[in-house]
Motif scaffolding. Structure first.
Motif, PDB file in Angstrom:
ATOM      1  N   ASN A 109       0.858  -1.181   0.000  1.00  0.00           N
ATOM      2  CA  ASN A 109       0.000   0.000   0.000  1.00  0.00           C
ATOM      3  C   ASN A 109       0.893   1.230   0.000  1.00  0.00           C
ATOM      4  OD1 ASN A 109      -2.370  -1.574   0.267  1.00  0.00           O
ATOM      5  ND2 ASN A 109      -2.160  -1.616   2.489  1.00  0.00           N
ATOM      6  N   ILE A 110       0.643   2.136  -0.917  1.00  0.00           N
ATOM      7  CA  ILE A 110       1.445   3.352  -1.026  1.00  0.00           C
ATOM      8  C   ILE A 110       0.520   4.561  -0.942  1.00  0.00           C
ATOM      9  CG2 ILE A 110       2.986   4.712  -2.490  1.00  0.00           C
ATOM     10  CD1 ILE A 110       3.933   2.112  -3.764  1.00  0.00           C
ATOM     11  N   LYS A 111       0.728   5.410   0.075  1.00  0.00           N
ATOM     12  CA  LYS A 111      -0.050   6.644   0.180  1.00  0.00           C
ATOM     13  C   LYS A 111       0.529   7.652  -0.802  1.00  0.00           C
ATOM     14  CE  LYS A 111      -2.005  10.000   3.382  1.00  0.00           C
ATOM     15  NZ  LYS A 111      -2.115  10.438   4.805  1.00  0.00           N
ATOM     16  N   LEU A 112      -0.268   8.051  -1.772  1.00  0.00           N
ATOM     17  CA  LEU A 112       0.211   8.906  -2.850  1.00  0.00           C
ATOM     18  C   LEU A 112       0.229  10.371  -2.429  1.00  0.00           C
ATOM     19  CD1 LEU A 112      -1.775   7.242  -5.775  1.00  0.00           C
ATOM     20  CD2 LEU A 112       0.634   6.900  -5.198  1.00  0.00           C
ATOM     21  N   LYS A 113       1.230  11.074  -2.921  1.00  0.00           N
ATOM     22  CA  LYS A 113       1.308  12.510  -2.688  1.00  0.00           C
ATOM     23  C   LYS A 113       0.426  13.218  -3.712  1.00  0.00           C
ATOM     24  CE  LYS A 113       6.011  12.635  -0.783  1.00  0.00           C
ATOM     25  NZ  LYS A 113       7.379  13.186  -0.961  1.00  0.00           N
ATOM     26  N   ALA A 114      -0.500  14.001  -3.229  1.00  0.00           N
ATOM     27  CA  ALA A 114      -1.405  14.729  -4.127  1.00  0.00           C
ATOM     28  C   ALA A 114      -0.779  16.059  -4.531  1.00  0.00           C
ATOM     29  CB  ALA A 114      -2.741  14.967  -3.433  1.00  0.00           C
ATOM     30  N   PRO A 115      -1.092  16.543  -5.739  1.00  0.00           N
ATOM     31  CA  PRO A 115      -1.937  15.862  -6.713  1.00  0.00           C
ATOM     32  C   PRO A 115      -1.112  14.896  -7.570  1.00  0.00           C
ATOM     33  CG  PRO A 115      -1.384  18.048  -7.525  1.00  0.00           C
ATOM     34  CD  PRO A 115      -0.749  17.929  -6.163  1.00  0.00           C
ATOM     35  N   ARG A 160       3.666   6.050 -15.536  1.00  0.00           N
ATOM     36  CA  ARG A 160       5.111   6.010 -15.762  1.00  0.00           C
ATOM     37  C   ARG A 160       5.797   6.731 -14.602  1.00  0.00           C
ATOM     38  NH1 ARG A 160       6.864   3.760 -20.226  1.00  0.00           N
ATOM     39  NH2 ARG A 160       5.419   3.367 -21.931  1.00  0.00           N
ATOM     40  N   SER A 161       5.487   6.267 -13.405  1.00  0.00           N
ATOM     41  CA  SER A 161       6.006   6.875 -12.178  1.00  0.00           C
ATOM     42  C   SER A 161       6.816   5.861 -11.391  1.00  0.00           C
ATOM     43  CB  SER A 161       4.844   7.384 -11.305  1.00  0.00           C
ATOM     44  OG  SER A 161       4.047   8.321 -11.997  1.00  0.00           O
ATOM     45  N   GLU A 162       7.589   6.371 -10.437  1.00  0.00           N
ATOM     46  CA  GLU A 162       8.382   5.506  -9.560  1.00  0.00           C
ATOM     47  C   GLU A 162       8.157   5.930  -8.115  1.00  0.00           C
ATOM     48  OE1 GLU A 162      12.403   3.923 -10.635  1.00  0.00           O
ATOM     49  OE2 GLU A 162      13.035   5.269  -9.017  1.00  0.00           O
ATOM     50  N   PHE A 163       8.092   4.942  -7.227  1.00  0.00           N
ATOM     51  CA  PHE A 163       7.829   5.201  -5.813  1.00  0.00           C
ATOM     52  C   PHE A 163       8.807   4.388  -4.964  1.00  0.00           C
ATOM     53  CE2 PHE A 163       4.020   5.164  -8.370  1.00  0.00           C
ATOM     54  CZ  PHE A 163       3.434   6.388  -8.108  1.00  0.00           C
ATOM     55  N   SER A 164       9.224   4.946  -3.840  1.00  0.00           N
ATOM     56  CA  SER A 164      10.064   4.207  -2.901  1.00  0.00           C
ATOM     57  C   SER A 164       9.688   4.612  -1.485  1.00  0.00           C
ATOM     58  CB  SER A 164      11.552   4.489  -3.143  1.00  0.00           C
ATOM     59  OG  SER A 164      11.895   5.773  -2.672  1.00  0.00           O
ATOM     60  N   ASP A 165       9.951   3.705  -0.516  1.00  0.00           N
ATOM     61  CA  ASP A 165       9.569   4.038   0.853  1.00  0.00           C
ATOM     62  C   ASP A 165      10.524   5.041   1.482  1.00  0.00           C
ATOM     63  OD1 ASP A 165      11.632   2.237   1.106  1.00  0.00           O
ATOM     64  OD2 ASP A 165      10.416   0.669   2.017  1.00  0.00           O
ATOM     65  N   GLU A 181      10.656   7.909   0.010  1.00  0.00           N
ATOM     66  CA  GLU A 181      10.019   9.147  -0.434  1.00  0.00           C
ATOM     67  C   GLU A 181       8.541   9.222  -0.091  1.00  0.00           C
ATOM     68  OE1 GLU A 181      10.883   8.570  -4.495  1.00  0.00           O
ATOM     69  OE2 GLU A 181      12.876   9.459  -4.411  1.00  0.00           O
ATOM     70  N   VAL A 182       7.860   8.087  -0.028  1.00  0.00           N
ATOM     71  CA  VAL A 182       6.428   8.060   0.276  1.00  0.00           C
ATOM     72  C   VAL A 182       6.164   7.016   1.354  1.00  0.00           C
ATOM     73  CG1 VAL A 182       5.663   8.862  -2.001  1.00  0.00           C
ATOM     74  CG2 VAL A 182       6.011   6.406  -1.602  1.00  0.00           C
ATOM     75  N   SER A 183       4.957   7.070   1.934  1.00  0.00           N
ATOM     76  CA  SER A 183       4.583   6.120   2.982  1.00  0.00           C
ATOM     77  C   SER A 183       4.169   4.793   2.351  1.00  0.00           C
ATOM     78  CB  SER A 183       3.429   6.695   3.801  1.00  0.00           C
ATOM     79  OG  SER A 183       2.963   5.765   4.746  1.00  0.00           O
ATOM     80  N   VAL A 232       7.827  -8.536   6.843  1.00  0.00           N
ATOM     81  CA  VAL A 232       7.604  -7.203   6.274  1.00  0.00           C
ATOM     82  C   VAL A 232       8.604  -6.989   5.147  1.00  0.00           C
ATOM     83  CG1 VAL A 232       7.781  -4.729   6.749  1.00  0.00           C
ATOM     84  CG2 VAL A 232       6.695  -6.257   8.416  1.00  0.00           C
ATOM     85  N   LEU A 233       8.160  -6.354   4.059  1.00  0.00           N
ATOM     86  CA  LEU A 233       9.053  -6.011   2.950  1.00  0.00           C
ATOM     87  C   LEU A 233       9.573  -4.593   3.160  1.00  0.00           C
ATOM     88  CD1 LEU A 233       7.084  -7.495  -0.079  1.00  0.00           C
ATOM     89  CD2 LEU A 233       9.100  -8.454   1.043  1.00  0.00           C
ATOM     90  N   GLU A 234      10.898  -4.438   3.065  1.00  0.00           N
ATOM     91  CA  GLU A 234      11.541  -3.149   3.279  1.00  0.00           C
ATOM     92  C   GLU A 234      12.353  -2.758   2.043  1.00  0.00           C
ATOM     93  OE1 GLU A 234      12.252  -3.343   8.059  1.00  0.00           O
ATOM     94  OE2 GLU A 234      13.700  -4.392   6.773  1.00  0.00           O
ATOM     95  N   GLU A 235      12.847  -1.519   2.045  1.00  0.00           N
ATOM     96  CA  GLU A 235      13.616  -0.988   0.907  1.00  0.00           C
ATOM     97  C   GLU A 235      12.810  -1.139  -0.385  1.00  0.00           C
ATOM     98  OE1 GLU A 235      17.722  -2.356   0.754  1.00  0.00           O
ATOM     99  OE2 GLU A 235      17.588  -2.960   2.867  1.00  0.00           O
ATOM    100  N   ASN A 236      11.527  -0.839  -0.300  1.00  0.00           N
ATOM    101  CA  ASN A 236      10.637  -0.998  -1.451  1.00  0.00           C
ATOM    102  C   ASN A 236      10.896   0.054  -2.522  1.00  0.00           C
ATOM    103  OD1 ASN A 236       8.445  -3.118  -0.550  1.00  0.00           O
ATOM    104  ND2 ASN A 236       8.765  -1.777   1.222  1.00  0.00           N
ATOM    105  N   ARG A 237      10.893  -0.393  -3.757  1.00  0.00           N
ATOM    106  CA  ARG A 237      10.942   0.500  -4.912  1.00  0.00           C
ATOM    107  C   ARG A 237      10.021  -0.083  -5.979  1.00  0.00           C
ATOM    108  NH1 ARG A 237      13.649   4.774  -6.560  1.00  0.00           N
ATOM    109  NH2 ARG A 237      15.032   4.644  -4.756  1.00  0.00           N
ATOM    110  N   LEU A 238       9.015   0.700  -6.369  1.00  0.00           N
ATOM    111  CA  LEU A 238       8.023   0.232  -7.337  1.00  0.00           C
ATOM    112  C   LEU A 238       7.993   1.189  -8.516  1.00  0.00           C
ATOM    113  CD1 LEU A 238       4.621  -1.352  -6.554  1.00  0.00           C
ATOM    114  CD2 LEU A 238       4.727   0.473  -8.247  1.00  0.00           C
ATOM    115  N   THR A 239       8.195   0.642  -9.721  1.00  0.00           N
ATOM    116  CA  THR A 239       8.227   1.440 -10.943  1.00  0.00           C
ATOM    117  C   THR A 239       7.124   1.002 -11.886  1.00  0.00           C
ATOM    118  OG1 THR A 239      10.636   1.675 -10.760  1.00  0.00           O
ATOM    119  CG2 THR A 239       9.641   2.173 -12.900  1.00  0.00           C
ATOM    120  N   LEU A 240       6.307   1.964 -12.344  1.00  0.00           N
ATOM    121  CA  LEU A 240       5.271   1.705 -13.339  1.00  0.00           C
ATOM    122  C   LEU A 240       5.829   2.089 -14.701  1.00  0.00           C
ATOM    123  CD1 LEU A 240       2.176   3.272 -11.498  1.00  0.00           C
ATOM    124  CD2 LEU A 240       3.132   0.965 -11.270  1.00  0.00           C
TER     125      LEU A 240
END
Length: 212
Positions: free
Chosen positions: A82-88, A97-102, A104-106, A117-125
């Motif tokens: 679960n990734i809480k997105l920064k609005a907007p 085509r975005s990238e998220f990591s823990d 930078e975001v929750s 628990v999974l740590e050092e998460n990096r998810l790229t679309l």
């Protein structure tokens, strides 16, 4: 669960995971039965201190992987993040085509039910085509004193941007603040399914979903 050997145990790279075997655990690649990504509109948050719901709209991206029939069992792989997105957030073409990591975001991620628990998460679309989104999700987890690599690299079905509201206008008004590039898009509207018969005079809610 079908596995094939992956030579790079230290950390898998994207070329070693194919669309047929997108999940890598402990140096082995596994096929999965389904992978789904959605964006959930959270319109109210429970405040335990005052015992009331506070209006604090936000967007939560949810990605979950169902490996096989054992995925619901304790300790079995059923990765979820679960990734809480920064609005907007950007319009669909940009967002997918975005990238998220823990860093930078929750993020809240786990290997499965009652699992590490999974740590050092990096998810790229990497874009959407025919309702499928290219995803690379890397992380690490601890098990039996070892620090192990985790990787999903494949495609997932996009289930839509969805939210439960009292009327569709509320859905679009909230999107205008959180995701203006989505606000003008047509949404599917369905009466919210209630597991119990609502009390007399109870507020009616509808489920709104956008699937670009």
């Amino acid at each position: 669960m079908t596995a094939t050997s992956i030579p790079n145990y230290d950390f898998p790279n994207s070329e070693e995971a194919t669309l047929g075997t997108p999940l890598v655990l402990e140096g082995k690649a596994y096929s999965v039965e389904s992978a789904e990504l959605s964006i959930r509109m959270i319109t109210e948050v429970w405040d335990g201190e005052s015992s009331v719901y506070l209006k604090d709209p936000s967007l939560l991206m949810v990605f979950d992987v169902y490996v096989d029939d054992n995925s619901g069992e304790d300790g079995e792989p059923a990765p979820l993040i679960n990734i809480k997105l920064k609005a907007p957030i950007g319009a669909p073409a940009e967002f997918f085509r975005s990238e998220f990591s823990d860093a930078e975001v929750s993020c809240d991620a786990s290997y499965g039910n009652e699992a590490p628990v999974l740590e050092e998460n990096r998810l790229t679309l990497s874009g959407m085509e025919d309702g499928q989104i290219g995803i690379r999700w890397s992380a690490r987890y601890e098990e039996d004193g070892r620090r192990l690599p985790f990787l999903f690299h494949g495609r997932a079905t996009f289930k839509g941007l969805m939210g439960s509201v009292k009327k569709p206008a509320d859905f679009h008004a909230t999107l205008a603040k959180l995701a203006p590039g989505w606000a003008g898009m047509r949404c599917k509207i369905e009466e919210k399914v209630a597991f119990d018969e609502p009390a007399a005079g109870a507020e009616r809610w509808v489920d709104c979903t956008i699937t670009p």
